[in-house]
Design a protein around this motif. Structure first.
Motif: not given
Length: 145
Positions: A48-50, A22-23, A110-115
């Motif tokens: 924010f990209d998640v 999910l993005s 799992a998660v990826r977070v970009a700011t």
């Protein structure tokens, strides 16, 4: 095309086969953040990209019903709660806190977070950080995935 599921699979191959990604992309929020004097004057735009990995059983497509999956509003609510009204010094700390809160949800494996801050330097499109986190391997048992 890049696949976030395949990227997560580099951490644990089961994620690609047993999860759905999910993005949320370029979610824009005003944030009080920064160490420089000019950054302390007012909130700054942040993007924010998640990406989340959620087991298929908890993000099922068999039912066309939001109650059978993880709602995107959850991601937006976590960002809003962590950002709050306080001043944050570093993107790294803010990014880590968001990742930790998202991963605390039992459905998220799992998660990826970009700011990103797009307005800091006139000669740069943006500056940012990224964090990837995965639940401990023992939580990825056969019953969970």
């Amino acid at each position: 095309m890049n696949s976030i599921l395949l990227a997560f699979a580099a951490l644990d191959p089961r994620l690609a086969l047993h999860c759905r990604a999910l993005s949320l992309r370029r979610h824009e929020v005003p944030v009080r953040i920064g160490v420089h004097a000019f950054e302390r004057q007012a909130p700054q735009r942040m993007w924010f990209d998640v990406d989340l990995c959620v087991p298929l059983a908890q993000a099922a497509a068999a039912h066309d019903d939001i109650a059978h999956t993880l709602d995107y509003d959850f991601i937006r609510a976590v960002i809003a709660q962590v950002v709050g009204d306080q001043h944050h010094e570093l993107q790294e700390t803010l990014c880590d806190r968001i990742a930790t809160q998202l991963l605390a949800n039992p459905a998220v494996q799992a998660v990826r977070v970009a700011t990103r801050k797009p307005d800091v330097y006139p000669d740069s499109a943006s500056i940012g950080v990224e964090r990837v986190a995965l639940k401990p391997c023992q939580s990825l048992g056969k019953n969970q995935l």
